[in-house]
Design a protein around this motif. Sequence first.
Motif, PDB file in Angstrom:
ATOM      1  N   GLY A 262       6.720   7.513   6.412  1.00 15.15           N
ATOM      2  CA  GLY A 262       5.773   6.395   6.555  1.00 15.15           C
ATOM      3  C   GLY A 262       5.927   5.063   6.076  1.00 15.15           C
ATOM      4  O   GLY A 262       5.216   4.079   6.516  1.00 15.15           O
ATOM      5  N   THR A 263       4.969   5.790   4.815  1.00 16.83           N
ATOM      6  CA  THR A 263       4.135   4.750   3.827  1.00 16.83           C
ATOM      7  C   THR A 263       5.380   3.317   2.986  1.00 16.83           C
ATOM      8  O   THR A 263       6.224   4.288   3.085  1.00 16.83           O
ATOM      9  CB  THR A 263       3.763   5.625   2.608  1.00 16.83           C
ATOM     10  OG1 THR A 263       2.086   7.033   3.782  1.00 16.83           O
ATOM     11  CG2 THR A 263       2.577   5.040   2.407  1.00 16.83           C
ATOM     12  N   PRO A 264       5.011   2.567   3.301  1.00 17.11           N
ATOM     13  CA  PRO A 264       5.896   1.494   2.604  1.00 17.11           C
ATOM     14  C   PRO A 264       5.773   1.158   1.310  1.00 17.11           C
ATOM     15  O   PRO A 264       4.990   2.441   0.772  1.00 17.11           O
ATOM     16  CB  PRO A 264       4.514   0.357   2.625  1.00 17.11           C
ATOM     17  CG  PRO A 264       2.943   0.895   4.055  1.00 17.11           C
ATOM     18  CD  PRO A 264       3.372   1.632   3.956  1.00 17.11           C
ATOM     19  N   PRO A 265       7.149   1.613   1.323  1.00 20.73           N
ATOM     20  CA  PRO A 265       7.584   1.725   0.025  1.00 20.73           C
ATOM     21  C   PRO A 265       7.146   1.053  -1.468  1.00 20.73           C
ATOM     22  O   PRO A 265       7.082   1.447  -2.612  1.00 20.73           O
ATOM     23  CB  PRO A 265       9.898   1.575   0.067  1.00 20.73           C
ATOM     24  CG  PRO A 265       9.152   1.568   1.577  1.00 20.73           C
ATOM     25  CD  PRO A 265       8.301   1.255   2.215  1.00 20.73           C
ATOM     26  N   ALA A 266       6.450  -0.444  -1.036  1.00 22.62           N
ATOM     27  CA  ALA A 266       5.948  -0.914  -1.857  1.00 22.62           C
ATOM     28  C   ALA A 266       4.642   0.057  -2.524  1.00 22.62           C
ATOM     29  O   ALA A 266       4.432  -0.099  -3.548  1.00 22.62           O
ATOM     30  CB  ALA A 266       5.322  -1.905  -1.415  1.00 22.62           C
ATOM     31  N   ILE A 267       4.176  -0.018  -1.947  1.00 23.03           N
ATOM     32  CA  ILE A 267       2.604   1.209  -2.133  1.00 23.03           C
ATOM     33  C   ILE A 267       3.601   2.565  -2.793  1.00 23.03           C
ATOM     34  O   ILE A 267       2.845   2.932  -3.631  1.00 23.03           O
ATOM     35  CB  ILE A 267       2.215   1.717  -0.930  1.00 23.03           C
ATOM     36  CG1 ILE A 267       1.675   0.175  -0.169  1.00 23.03           C
ATOM     37  CG2 ILE A 267       0.680   2.773  -1.011  1.00 23.03           C
ATOM     38  CD1 ILE A 267       0.484   0.308   1.013  1.00 23.03           C
ATOM     39  N   VAL A 268       4.009   2.901  -1.949  1.00 23.87           N
ATOM     40  CA  VAL A 268       4.436   4.305  -2.612  1.00 23.87           C
ATOM     41  C   VAL A 268       4.920   4.040  -3.995  1.00 23.87           C
ATOM     42  O   VAL A 268       4.620   5.106  -5.071  1.00 23.87           O
ATOM     43  CB  VAL A 268       5.425   5.040  -2.025  1.00 23.87           C
ATOM     44  CG1 VAL A 268       6.278   6.521  -2.561  1.00 23.87           C
ATOM     45  CG2 VAL A 268       4.969   6.150  -0.539  1.00 23.87           C
ATOM     46  N   GLY A 269       6.113   3.430  -4.214  1.00 27.20           N
ATOM     47  CA  GLY A 269       5.798   2.718  -5.703  1.00 27.20           C
ATOM     48  C   GLY A 269       5.080   2.237  -6.922  1.00 27.20           C
ATOM     49  O   GLY A 269       4.848   2.998  -7.685  1.00 27.20           O
ATOM     50  N   LYS A 270       4.045   1.835  -5.621  1.00 22.71           N
ATOM     51  CA  LYS A 270       2.914   1.064  -6.733  1.00 22.71           C
ATOM     52  C   LYS A 270       2.051   2.382  -7.176  1.00 22.71           C
ATOM     53  O   LYS A 270       1.545   2.560  -8.501  1.00 22.71           O
ATOM     54  CB  LYS A 270       1.559   0.479  -6.495  1.00 22.71           C
ATOM     55  CG  LYS A 270       0.430  -0.467  -6.857  1.00 22.71           C
ATOM     56  CD  LYS A 270       0.351  -1.557  -6.038  1.00 22.71           C
ATOM     57  CE  LYS A 270      -1.744  -1.807  -7.150  1.00 22.71           C
ATOM     58  NZ  LYS A 270      -1.533  -3.021  -6.524  1.00 22.71           N
ATOM     59  N   LEU A 271       1.646   3.187  -6.180  1.00 26.33           N
ATOM     60  CA  LEU A 271       1.042   4.666  -7.006  1.00 26.33           C
ATOM     61  C   LEU A 271       2.185   5.660  -8.413  1.00 26.33           C
ATOM     62  O   LEU A 271       1.234   6.171  -9.000  1.00 26.33           O
ATOM     63  CB  LEU A 271       1.045   5.442  -5.522  1.00 26.33           C
ATOM     64  CG  LEU A 271      -0.019   5.285  -4.487  1.00 26.33           C
ATOM     65  CD1 LEU A 271      -0.100   5.700  -3.328  1.00 26.33           C
ATOM     66  CD2 LEU A 271      -1.792   5.182  -5.445  1.00 26.33           C
ATOM     67  N   ALA A 272       3.013   5.540  -8.194  1.00 28.99           N
ATOM     68  CA  ALA A 272       4.208   6.403  -8.778  1.00 28.99           C
ATOM     69  C   ALA A 272       3.793   5.442  -9.989  1.00 28.99           C
ATOM     70  O   ALA A 272       3.765   6.193 -11.031  1.00 28.99           O
ATOM     71  CB  ALA A 272       5.234   6.353  -8.382  1.00 28.99           C
ATOM     72  N   ASP A 273       4.031   4.474 -10.437  1.00 27.32           N
ATOM     73  CA  ASP A 273       3.441   3.337 -10.838  1.00 27.32           C
ATOM     74  C   ASP A 273       3.043   3.662 -12.162  1.00 27.32           C
ATOM     75  O   ASP A 273       2.492   4.089 -13.221  1.00 27.32           O
ATOM     76  CB  ASP A 273       4.139   2.302 -11.515  1.00 27.32           C
ATOM     77  CG  ASP A 273       5.823   2.250 -11.107  1.00 27.32           C
ATOM     78  OD1 ASP A 273       6.676   2.693 -10.749  1.00 27.32           O
ATOM     79  OD2 ASP A 273       5.791   0.850  -9.788  1.00 27.32           O
ATOM     80  N   THR A 274       1.332   4.299 -10.918  1.00 23.36           N
ATOM     81  CA  THR A 274      -0.336   4.072 -11.542  1.00 23.36           C
ATOM     82  C   THR A 274      -0.173   5.363 -12.210  1.00 23.36           C
ATOM     83  O   THR A 274      -0.642   5.492 -13.052  1.00 23.36           O
ATOM     84  CB  THR A 274      -0.654   3.354 -10.832  1.00 23.36           C
ATOM     85  OG1 THR A 274      -0.580   2.686  -9.950  1.00 23.36           O
ATOM     86  CG2 THR A 274      -1.851   3.553 -11.073  1.00 23.36           C
TER      87      THR A 274
END
Length: 326
Positions: A262-274
Motif C-alpha cells: 500500500g506504500t504509494p508507487p511514486a515513493i517506491v519508485g523514488k526509493l528504487a531509483d535512489t
Amino acid sequence: MLARFLMSMALPALIAGLPAAAQAQAGTYPDRPVKVIVAYAPGGGADIVARIMCQRLSEKLGQQFVVVNQPGASGAMGAATAARSDPDGYTLIVGQTAEMAILPNVSGNLRYKPLEDFVPISQVTAYPYVIAVNPKVPAKTLQELIAYAKAHPKELNYGTPGYGSSAHLAVELFMRVADVQFTHVPYRGSGPAAQATASGELQLIFGDAASTTPLAEAGLVRPLAVTSDKRSPKLPNVPTVVEAGVKDYVVVAWHGFFAPKGTPPAIVGKLADTIKGILQDPELRKRFEQDAIEPVGNSPSEFTAFVKSELERWGAVAREASIKLD
C-alpha cells in the motif's frame, strides 16, 4: 439535488488530481526520518548492508534513514512488525533470503506473506556460499568431496545458522543434485559454524562469503567451490560448482529493501531509483566487493519477479526435503 450536482462536478476533478497529488507526495518525500527495520541482531550481514545503505540514503534524500534492529524467530518478528506498519514510506525493512523466501515455505505460523504484505523496492546484494572443508578432510576438489561422501554416507557433518535457514536449504538442494548425504548440525550463526569447521568440530560448511573467505585465505578451511554463476573476486582460483562438474546448481543469498503493501508507487519508485543510483558508486561497490558481495540494484517489478522465483524454488526444495519448522 444541488449537493449531488456539486459532487458530480467535483469528483472528476478529484480523480484527475490524484496522480499529481501522488507525485507531489513523492517530491517532498521524505520530510521526516525513515525507520529501516533489520530483523537480526547488530553486526550481522543484513545489519551491515542496511547501515551502509542507510548512510547513503540519508545523504541523497536529506533525511535520516535509521536502522532499528528487531531480532527474533529467524527474522520473522521484524518482518511481521514491518508488515503491520503504516504504508507511508516511513517504515521499510531490509529483508533477505531467510525471512522473505525460506521461512514462508517452512513455517505455518508466520504473521506475514512476502508478496501480499510487502512491496519489493530493489534488490541490493547477491552473494554466494563457499563450500569449504576442514583441511583434514581428504578432499581437495568438489568431485573428490562428492566421491568421499558417497563412500561414507552421512559421515560428514555440516553446519548452518539453523534448521530451515537458507544455508540449510542450499545444502539440501546440493545433496539432491549431487546424490550425496551429509549430516546437519545447526549453529547459532554462520560465523560460529565457520569457526567450528576451521577447528575440526565440523567437516564441511556452505558458508556465507563474508565469514568463510577470511578463513579460507588464512588456510584454516579448504575452499572447494562457490555457489554463484561466476567466481568470487576474493577467491579467484576457486571454481564455481558448475565449473567443478555439478550441473544446474547456482545458489545466491541476497538482501533487498521492502515497504509495507500500500506504500504509494511514486515513493517506491523514488526509493528504487535512489538505491540503484547509490549502488553504481564505485567506492560503494568496492566496499561490498571486499566482503565478496555483489551489488545489484533493480526495479520494483524486477525485484518482485525475483522474489517470486525464489519463493517457488525454495518451496520445492522444502517440500522434497520435508523441512517444516512447526
